[in-house]
Design a protein around this motif. Structure first.
Motif, short mmCIF file in Angstrom:
data_model
loop_
_atom_site.label_atom_id
_atom_site.label_comp_id
_atom_site.label_asym_id
_atom_site.label_seq_id
_atom_site.Cartn_x
_atom_site.Cartn_y
_atom_site.Cartn_z
N TYR A 145 29.41 59.97 15.42
CA TYR A 145 28.08 59.96 16.04
C TYR A 145 27.71 58.50 16.34
N ARG A 205 29.01 61.18 24.40
CA ARG A 205 29.78 62.04 23.51
C ARG A 205 30.08 63.39 24.17
N VAL A 206 29.11 63.90 24.91
CA VAL A 206 29.30 65.18 25.60
C VAL A 206 30.49 65.13 26.54
N SER A 213 20.78 75.24 16.65
CA SER A 213 20.36 73.88 17.00
C SER A 213 18.87 73.70 16.79
N TYR A 258 18.08 58.68 24.44
CA TYR A 258 18.59 60.01 24.08
C TYR A 258 19.65 60.52 25.05
N SER A 259 19.31 60.61 26.32
CA SER A 259 20.24 61.19 27.28
C SER A 259 21.55 60.40 27.41
N THR A 307 21.10 62.95 17.11
CA THR A 307 20.57 61.85 17.92
C THR A 307 19.06 61.98 18.11
N VAL A 354 18.81 70.14 24.34
CA VAL A 354 19.70 70.09 23.17
C VAL A 354 20.71 71.23 23.26
N SER A 405 25.46 67.25 17.24
CA SER A 405 25.37 65.81 17.51
C SER A 405 24.15 65.49 18.35
N ASP A 406 23.77 66.39 19.27
CA ASP A 406 22.50 66.22 20.01
C ASP A 406 21.33 66.21 19.03
N THR A 421 22.97 58.35 25.33
CA THR A 421 23.71 58.40 24.07
C THR A 421 24.42 59.74 23.93
N CYS A 422 23.69 60.82 24.16
CA CYS A 422 24.30 62.15 24.04
C CYS A 422 25.39 62.37 25.07
#
Length: 394
Positions: free
Chosen positions: A390, A335-336, A13, A328-329, A308, A284, A304-305, A331-332
């Motif tokens: 995404y 999906r998480v 990552s 950021y948080s 983004t 991340v 995906s993190d 949005t991630c």
């Protein structure tokens, strides 16, 4: 030293984020506590979602993956001695997955990093993050016996579950969600041909089993074992016998066995830390979340993190869109949590749980049968397995 983005952690990552930033003209420095050989030698996941495959190509590191990786348009689930084919491509409008080991992804990214000339400090110790709430955070660390300071605009915490990045977030800010499962996966890597052309996830009264692969000549097999089991108690012969017992008879009959190149036991857990950002720090991958490997989501969630965070930082540096940082948080995490749900569901459906009562066992078996026998159920499985799209920035 000064840079725009300090990246804590030189695994896939951190390397992928660094490569994307470098190609966009955004300076970055990676700090990694281990040696390069240690990072290269980690044996991890091997199933890449289509979104991660496309991201690796965008980063300019997809050439060897496209040449050597195995594109899979389907996967099999075995239960009650029957094998059900999940037509990934047919059920998702053509989406597929790529079989390409995390070890190979890391090698490609490390080679690209070295070729770019970007700075990486391996064996960096005593890493500490400072000024996260300020506009100019900095990182201190030791390297080759010398104390160092790295000033930056932003910090990306890509240093895994046990890293320092998440620990730098105040305890009264961070909320943790966790489930530890009462079993692990005993995995064996062997230079043998795959037993099946597609991955096989098998549910059996003795426990879960997975037939995976790294190439046409190298395989990766797993069996569920109780928590507390020791690798040294599992000879190669015992492992292969147990695997055969848990597979449908036709697969067991054609399984080619051989000496284990690597053998290890991985515990299973679900873990999420919220929020995934604090001031100028962004968590991340495994620093923020862990999933059981059943759904093949760990490395893919990290990607995906990365996607983004890169998209946001590119907008910040090219267009001054600092308003996007706060996205950021949330949005991630959207999906998480969907990936956590899918991985929990796959784990719950395919493993044996020692505390499950007879009623719950029948409900579980019936739910799995429904999903496998219904086209709508198979489509739900397929769209989650190939990876949810995404999310675009607003």
């Amino acid at each position: 030293m000064k840079t725009q983005v300090a990246i804590i952690g030189g695994g896939p990552s951190g390397l992928l984020l660094g490569q994307l930033l470098q190609r966009a003209g955004i300076s970055n420095v990676i700090l990694e506590r281990q040696t390069p050989d240690y990072v290269r030698g980690r044996i991890r996941a091997g199933v890449l979602e289509q979104g991660m495959v496309e991201l690796l190509r965008k980063a300019g590191v997809g050439e060897r993956m496209d040449a050597e990786g195995l594109v899979h348009a389907g996967v099999e689930i075995a239960a009650n001695g029957q094998r059900v084919h999940i037509d990934l491509a047919g059920l998702t409008g053509g989406k597929t997955v790529m079989i390409y080991g995390q070890t190979e992804v890391t090698r490609d990214l490390m080679a690209a990093r070295q070729a770019s000339g970007a700075s990486t400090f391996y064996e960096a110790s005593e890493v500490a993050l400072h000024g996260l709430d300020s506009h100019q955070p900095w990182v201190t660390f030791n390297h080759n016996g010398q104390a160092q300071r790295l000033d930056c605009d932003y910090i990306a915490g890509c240093d895994g579950f046990h890293g320092v990045a998440r620990q730098a977030i105040p305890a009264d800010v961070l909320k943790v969600f966790e489930r530890v499962y009462p079993f692990g996966w005993l995995g064996v890597l062997a230079d043998t041909p795959p037993v099946n052309e597609e991955l096989v996830y098998a549910a059996h009264p003795r426990g879960f089993a997975l037939c995976s692969m790294r190439s046409p000549t190298r395989t990766r097999y797993y069996v569920q074992v109780a928590a507390g089991e020791q690798v040294q108690d599992w000879s190669d012969e015992r492992f292969w016998d147990e695997l055969k017992t848990r597979l449908p008879q036709d697969l067991a009959a054609r399984l080619v066995t051989g000496p284990a190149i690597e053998k290890s036991i991985a515990p299973l857990r679900s873990f999420v830390a919220e929020p995934m950002q604090h001031g100028r720090l962004f968590l991340v991958g495994d620093a923020a979340h862990i999933v059981p490997p059943t759904g093949a989501k760990g490395l893919n969630l990290a990607a995906s993190d990365v996607s983004t965070l890169f998209d946001i930082l590119e907008q910040v540096y090219q267009h001054g869109r600092t308003d996007l940082l706060a996205q950021y948080s949330p949005t991630c995490l959207r999906r998480v949590w969907k990936a956590e749900r899918f991985s929990w569901w796959m784990t719950s459906m395919l493993h044996q749980f020692p505390e499950l009562d007879a009623f719950s066992q029948r409900i579980r078996d019936t739910e799995l049968d429904y999903f496998l026998s219904s086209e709508a159920g198979r489509r739900t499985l397929a769209e989650n397995y190939v990876g949810l799209p995404y999310e675009k920035l607003v």
